[in-house]
Enzyme design. Structure first.
Site, short mmCIF file in Angstrom:
data_model
loop_
_atom_site.label_atom_id
_atom_site.label_comp_id
_atom_site.label_asym_id
_atom_site.label_seq_id
_atom_site.Cartn_x
_atom_site.Cartn_y
_atom_site.Cartn_z
N HIS A 187 0.84 -1.21 0.00
CA HIS A 187 0.00 0.00 0.00
C HIS A 187 0.87 1.26 0.00
CE1 HIS A 187 -3.20 2.79 0.93
NE2 HIS A 187 -2.57 3.17 2.01
N HIS A 208 0.95 5.26 -1.95
CA HIS A 208 1.46 6.59 -1.59
C HIS A 208 2.74 7.00 -2.33
CE1 HIS A 208 -1.51 7.31 1.52
NE2 HIS A 208 -1.39 6.03 1.84
N GLU A 212 -6.75 9.20 -0.03
CA GLU A 212 -6.93 7.75 0.04
C GLU A 212 -7.96 7.23 -0.98
OE1 GLU A 212 -5.43 5.33 1.72
OE2 GLU A 212 -4.20 6.45 3.14
N SER A 257 -4.00 0.95 -4.82
CA SER A 257 -3.16 -0.16 -4.34
C SER A 257 -3.96 -1.43 -4.13
CB SER A 257 -2.46 0.25 -3.04
OG SER A 257 -3.41 0.54 -2.04
FE LIG Z 1 -2.85 5.01 2.98
#
Ligand SMILES: [Fe+2]
Length: 296
Positions: free
Chosen positions: A175, A180, A221, A240
Site C-alpha cells: 500500500h 502513496h 486515500e 493499491s
Molecule cells: Fe494510505
C-alpha cells in the site's frame, strides 16, 4: 470472483492510520508497535513474526537522514508482489488517472521483486523532495499527518503474509509503495500531502482534526475524478487494491465539496459506498489546495 476472494479483497485497502483515530489519546511515539492480532494471517507463522520483528528493529534503529537498511523479504513474499501486480496492471490501465500512470512509469518498478524503501525514496525525492522513512508499525494519525509537512512519508516496511496476497488487515509496504510513494512522485500530489501536514499542525481541536482526516480519506486515500468522460482514481487506497478499483463504480458519486466531505463519515471495513468526484485533476488540485491553505 468467489465470495471468499471478495471478502479477502474487501479489506485490502484498510489504512488503520486513518481509522478509529483515537483523537483524544495522547500522541504516541512514531515507533509504537501494535502486536499481531490472533486473527492476523501471520499470527501462527513464527518465521514471519521473526521477520516482522527484524523489520521493526530496522525502523526503531533508524535515524532520519541515514540510508534505510534493506528489509529481508523471502521468495514467497516476492511472489506476493508478483501476484498483486498481475491483478493491478489491467486495473490501473482502466481505472487510474493519467497523473498516477505517469508517476508509475517514472518509478519503473520491477514487477518480480518488492523494491526496497531506500531505492523508492531516492526516486521520489528526486521528483518532489519527499522522503520515505520506515516505521515499525501503526502510528497515531497526528504523527503520521504532521510528518507530511516536513516532506516525510512514514512507511511500514513489512509485507502482508504470503498466504493472503490480496488481503491485508493493516497498511503494508504494498500500500505504501504502490499507493502513496507513486503519488508522491507527482509534484502536485506531493504538494497537497505537504499542505495536509501543515493544516494538521495548525489544528488544535480533536473535532477539527477528525474533519481534516475525513478530507484526507476521501481525497488522498479514496479520491476519484473525471477524465475523458470516465471516472478515474487518484486515491492511494483505490490504486493499491485491485478489489477496490473493481468495486469503485458501485459507489454513489457525489460532487467534490470539501466542506461536505469533511463531515461525511466513512466505514473503513467495507468498500466505500460514497466517493467524492472532482471534475478533473486540475479541479481536484485547485479545490483541495485552496481548502488546505485557508484551513484554520
Ligand atoms: Fe494510505
Amino acid at each position: 470472483m468467489t465470495l471468499k476472494n471478495n471478502e479477502q479483497l474487501l479489506r485490502d485497502h484498510v489504512d488503520m492510520r486513518m481509522v478509529g483515530t483515537g483523537l483524544e489519546e495522547i500522541v504516541s511515539d512514531r515507533n509504537t508497535i501494535i502486536q499481531l492480532d490472533p486473527d492476523h494471517p501471520g499470527f501462527r507463522d513464527p518465521e514471519y513474526r521473526a521477520r516482522r520483528n527484524r523489520i521493526a528493529q530496522i525502523a526503531m534503529g533508524y535515524r532520519p537522514g541515514q540510508p534505510i537498511p534493506p528489509a529481508p523479504y523471502t521468495d514467497d513474499e516476492h511472489r506476493v508482489w508478483q501476484t498483486i501486480w498481475k491483478a493491478l496492471k489491467p486495473a490501473h490501465e482502466e481505472y487510474a488517472c493519467a497523473e498516477y500512470r505517469n508517476c508509475l512509469h517514472r518509478l519503473a518498478f520491477d514487477p518480480d521483486r518488492i523494491p526496497q524503501l531506500s531505492e523508492v525514496s531516492k526516486k521520489v525525492e528526486a521528483v518532489s523532495g519527499f522522503r520515505l522513512e520506515p516505521v515499525a508499525g501503526l502510528v497515531q494519525p497526528r504523527v503520521f499527518l504532521e510528518s507530511l509537512a516536513n516532506g516525510i512519508f512514514l512507511c511500514t516496511q513489512y509485507i502482508r503474509h504470503y498466504s493472503t496476497p490480496l488481503y491485508t488487515p493493516e497498511p503494508d509496504v504494498v500500500h505504501e509503495i504502490i499507493g502513496h510513494a507513486v503519488t508522491l512522485a507527482s509534484k502536485r500530489l506531493a504538494e497537497l500531502n505537504r499542505l495536509f501536514g501543515e493544516a494538521v499542525k495548525r489544528t488544535k481541536s480533536p473535532q477539527a482534526l477528525e474533519r481534516l482526516a475525513r478530507v484526507y480519506w476521501f481525497t488522498i486515500e479514496f479520491g476519484v475524478l473525471r477524465e475523458d468522460g470516465k471516472v478515474k482514481a487518484y486515491g492511494t487506497g483505490l490504486l493499491s487494491s485491485a478489489g477496490e478499483l473493481e468495486e469503485m463504480h458501485q459507489a454513489e458519486l457525489r460532487p467534490l465539496d470539501l466542506q461536505i466531505t469533511s463531515s461525511h463519515n466513512y466505514d473503513p471495513t467495507h468498500y466505500q459506498a460514497v466517493l467524492f468526484c472532482a471534475d478533473s485533476f486540475e479541479d481536484m488540485y485547485q479545490r483541495l489546495r485552496d481548502f488546505l491553505l485557508s484551513w484554520q
